[in-house]
Design a protein around this motif. Structure first.
Motif, mmCIF file in Angstrom:
data_model
loop_
_atom_site.group_PDB
_atom_site.id
_atom_site.type_symbol
_atom_site.label_atom_id
_atom_site.label_comp_id
_atom_site.label_asym_id
_atom_site.label_seq_id
_atom_site.Cartn_x
_atom_site.Cartn_y
_atom_site.Cartn_z
ATOM 1 N N LEU A 169 0.791 -1.195 0.049
ATOM 2 C CA LEU A 169 0.050 0.048 -0.137
ATOM 3 C C LEU A 169 0.720 1.185 0.000
ATOM 4 N N TRP A 170 1.789 1.160 0.795
ATOM 5 C CA TRP A 170 2.834 2.319 0.921
ATOM 6 C C TRP A 170 3.549 2.575 -0.630
ATOM 7 N N ASP A 171 3.913 1.589 -1.236
ATOM 8 C CA ASP A 171 4.599 1.737 -2.464
ATOM 9 C C ASP A 171 3.635 2.444 -3.683
ATOM 10 N N ASP A 172 2.368 1.982 -3.473
ATOM 11 C CA ASP A 172 1.359 2.620 -4.303
ATOM 12 C C ASP A 172 1.088 4.097 -4.062
ATOM 13 N N PHE A 173 1.285 4.158 -2.714
ATOM 14 C CA PHE A 173 0.742 5.580 -2.095
ATOM 15 C C PHE A 173 2.011 6.408 -2.788
ATOM 16 N N LEU A 174 3.257 6.157 -2.673
ATOM 17 C CA LEU A 174 4.383 6.732 -3.267
ATOM 18 C C LEU A 174 4.333 7.118 -4.869
ATOM 19 N N VAL A 175 3.918 5.847 -5.214
ATOM 20 C CA VAL A 175 3.697 6.201 -6.917
ATOM 21 C C VAL A 175 2.652 7.231 -7.027
ATOM 22 N N PHE A 176 1.696 7.184 -6.434
ATOM 23 C CA PHE A 176 0.498 8.161 -6.688
ATOM 24 C C PHE A 176 1.112 9.404 -6.531
ATOM 25 N N ILE A 177 1.523 9.590 -5.167
ATOM 26 C CA ILE A 177 2.089 11.188 -4.899
ATOM 27 C C ILE A 177 3.071 11.593 -5.804
ATOM 28 N N ASP A 178 4.074 10.683 -6.477
ATOM 29 C CA ASP A 178 4.867 11.075 -7.434
ATOM 30 C C ASP A 178 4.380 11.388 -8.576
ATOM 31 N N LYS A 179 3.246 10.958 -9.020
ATOM 32 C CA LYS A 179 2.386 11.262 -10.314
ATOM 33 C C LYS A 179 1.637 12.367 -10.054
ATOM 34 N N GLN A 180 1.571 12.752 -8.714
ATOM 35 C CA GLN A 180 0.871 13.893 -8.737
ATOM 36 C C GLN A 180 1.640 15.229 -8.530
ATOM 37 N N GLY A 181 3.131 15.084 -9.098
ATOM 38 C CA GLY A 181 4.095 16.143 -9.418
ATOM 39 C C GLY A 181 5.051 16.423 -8.073
ATOM 40 N N TYR A 182 5.026 15.410 -7.057
ATOM 41 C CA TYR A 182 6.000 15.509 -6.030
ATOM 42 C C TYR A 182 7.168 14.284 -6.486
ATOM 43 N N ASP A 183 8.425 14.733 -6.754
ATOM 44 C CA ASP A 183 9.368 13.916 -7.343
ATOM 45 C C ASP A 183 9.869 12.826 -6.456
ATOM 46 N N LEU A 184 9.439 11.606 -6.458
ATOM 47 C CA LEU A 184 9.841 10.660 -5.484
ATOM 48 C C LEU A 184 10.687 9.808 -6.279
ATOM 49 N N GLN A 185 11.040 9.693 -7.440
ATOM 50 C CA GLN A 185 11.691 8.661 -7.956
ATOM 51 C C GLN A 185 12.903 8.119 -7.555
ATOM 52 N N GLN A 186 13.769 8.914 -6.995
ATOM 53 C CA GLN A 186 15.013 8.521 -6.246
ATOM 54 C C GLN A 186 14.572 7.726 -4.900
ATOM 55 N N ALA A 187 13.758 8.532 -4.081
ATOM 56 C CA ALA A 187 13.119 7.743 -2.901
ATOM 57 C C ALA A 187 12.578 6.433 -2.869
ATOM 58 N N MET A 188 11.798 6.228 -4.290
ATOM 59 C CA MET A 188 11.235 4.922 -4.614
ATOM 60 C C MET A 188 12.191 3.777 -4.687
ATOM 61 N N THR A 189 13.432 4.229 -5.435
ATOM 62 C CA THR A 189 14.453 3.189 -5.691
ATOM 63 C C THR A 189 15.045 2.760 -4.526
ATOM 64 N N GLU A 190 15.012 3.791 -3.534
ATOM 65 C CA GLU A 190 15.595 3.721 -2.157
ATOM 66 C C GLU A 190 14.997 2.839 -0.944
ATOM 67 N N GLN A 191 13.829 2.575 -1.365
ATOM 68 C CA GLN A 191 12.871 1.829 -0.397
ATOM 69 C C GLN A 191 13.477 0.442 0.055
ATOM 70 N N PRO A 192 13.711 0.088 1.429
ATOM 71 C CA PRO A 192 14.097 -1.106 1.740
ATOM 72 C C PRO A 192 13.145 -2.431 1.280
ATOM 73 N N VAL A 193 13.877 -3.338 0.863
ATOM 74 C CA VAL A 193 12.991 -4.671 0.289
ATOM 75 C C VAL A 193 12.744 -5.634 1.416
ATOM 76 N N ASP A 194 13.564 -5.281 2.469
ATOM 77 C CA ASP A 194 13.655 -6.164 3.688
ATOM 78 C C ASP A 194 13.170 -5.439 4.969
ATOM 79 N N GLY A 195 12.169 -5.538 5.729
ATOM 80 C CA GLY A 195 12.202 -5.190 6.832
ATOM 81 C C GLY A 195 11.099 -3.971 7.154
ATOM 82 N N GLN A 196 11.299 -3.051 8.211
ATOM 83 C CA GLN A 196 10.386 -1.996 8.159
ATOM 84 C C GLN A 196 10.812 -0.826 7.020
ATOM 85 N N ILE A 197 9.757 0.033 6.694
ATOM 86 C CA ILE A 197 10.080 0.944 5.979
ATOM 87 C C ILE A 197 10.691 2.120 6.600
ATOM 88 N N LYS A 198 11.890 2.717 5.871
ATOM 89 C CA LYS A 198 12.622 3.692 6.563
ATOM 90 C C LYS A 198 12.281 4.980 5.996
#
Ligand code: HEM
Length: 255
Positions: free
Chosen positions: A144-173
């Motif tokens: 759900l958080w991933d989809d939220f970030l994609v959505f926010i990014d598409k609203q014009g808030y640049d999160l491309q870099q942040a999305m690639t840096e999301q941890p794949v294991d454990g708690q979201i940082k």
């Protein structure tokens, strides 16, 4: 179908000469009720993700509100199990063997679906079992958080870099770019900030559930070890105050 549900309670102490222990029925039913709510939550999370992908903020808010209500009911339901005394629980605890909430694959699915993904959880289930398959699917699909970030990014808030840096294991940082986007949203975008508040409602509710569960455990078994092999309340206390969506909490200091 209702017959199936109503005949799915089989107290393990029913073989006792004097009949099944009174409190075991409550223990079984409360777990089943929770599992049904977990199932409904998963159903709603899936729907919320579809709505986010379709940029449908209104429907996303609607379903997040429903999820919040479900979690509130889950928290309140702890009151019911707390009517069971330590003596009542001990009358059947030895029959649980290693059965434990730790084995609730749906609870782990909820964690994965929200974004708290720990691949090692899969080792608790037989490879090939339905639980294993469902968890593997959730592990590999966007949360759900991933989809939220994609959505926010598409609203014009640049999160491309942040999305690639999301941890794949454990708690979201927490991530500086996400924090900066959230700060802007809270100051100038009422519709998206309402979405953020709904997500934090859900996060807070889940943390509340963990708190109520551990308090219930402490008053029922104290500091005894858990039937699932963990250190019981000591282990559960370590799961408290760990938000699913840390950025939503961390942004508060700069608002
Ligand atoms: C008398 C009632 C209960 C007691 C004494 C109890 C005790 C415990 C203990 C000691 C643990 C730690 C793992 C272990 O077993 O070693 C645990 C974990 C857990 N329990 Fe319970 N529990 C109770 C009721 C419930 C209910 C009604 C639910 C609802 C589904 C539930 C869900 C869970 C979940 C999901 C975990 C895993 C938590 C995590 O790893 O973050 N428990 N429980």
């Amino acid at each position: 179908m209702l017959d199936k549900i109503l005949s799915a309670q089989a107290p393990r102490t029913s073989d006792k000469a004097e009949g099944a222990e009174h409190d075991e029925m409550l223990f079984i039913i409360i777990h089943q009720v929770f599992e049904l709510w977990f199932k409904q939550l998963l159903h709603e999370i899936d729907y919320a993700q579809v709505q986010l992908r379709e940029h449908n903020v209104g429907q996303t808010l609607h379903v997040l509100k429903r999820m919040r209500s479900i979690v509130k009911v889950m928290v309140t339901q702890v009151d019911v199990i707390e009517t069971m005394t330590p003596v009542g629980f001990n009358s059947f605890r030895d029959r649980l063997d290693s059965a434990s909430g730790l084995q609730s694959s749906q609870f782990r699915e909820v964690e994965f679906a929200l974004g708290y993904k720990r691949p090692h959880i899969l080792t608790m289930h037989d490879a090939g079992s339905e639980a294993y398959q469902k968890l593997t699917k959730r592990l590999n699909q966007p949360s759900l958080w991933d989809d939220f970030l994609v959505f926010i990014d598409k609203q014009g808030y640049d999160l491309q870099q942040a999305m690639t840096e999301q941890p794949v294991d454990g708690q979201i940082k927490s991530h500086p770019a996400i924090l900066s986007a959230l700060e802007k949203i809270y100051h100038s975008d009422p519709s998206l900030s309402a979405l953020c508040e709904s997500l934090i409602d859900l996060d807070e509710g889940m943390q509340e559930w963990r708190y109520r569960h551990v308090k219930m455990v402490q008053r029922t078994i104290g500091m005894k070890l858990g039937t699932g092999g963990s250190e019981g309340a000591k282990y559960l206390l370590e799961t408290l105050n760990k938000p699913f969506f840390p950025d939503l909490w961390d942004v508060r200091v700069s608002l």
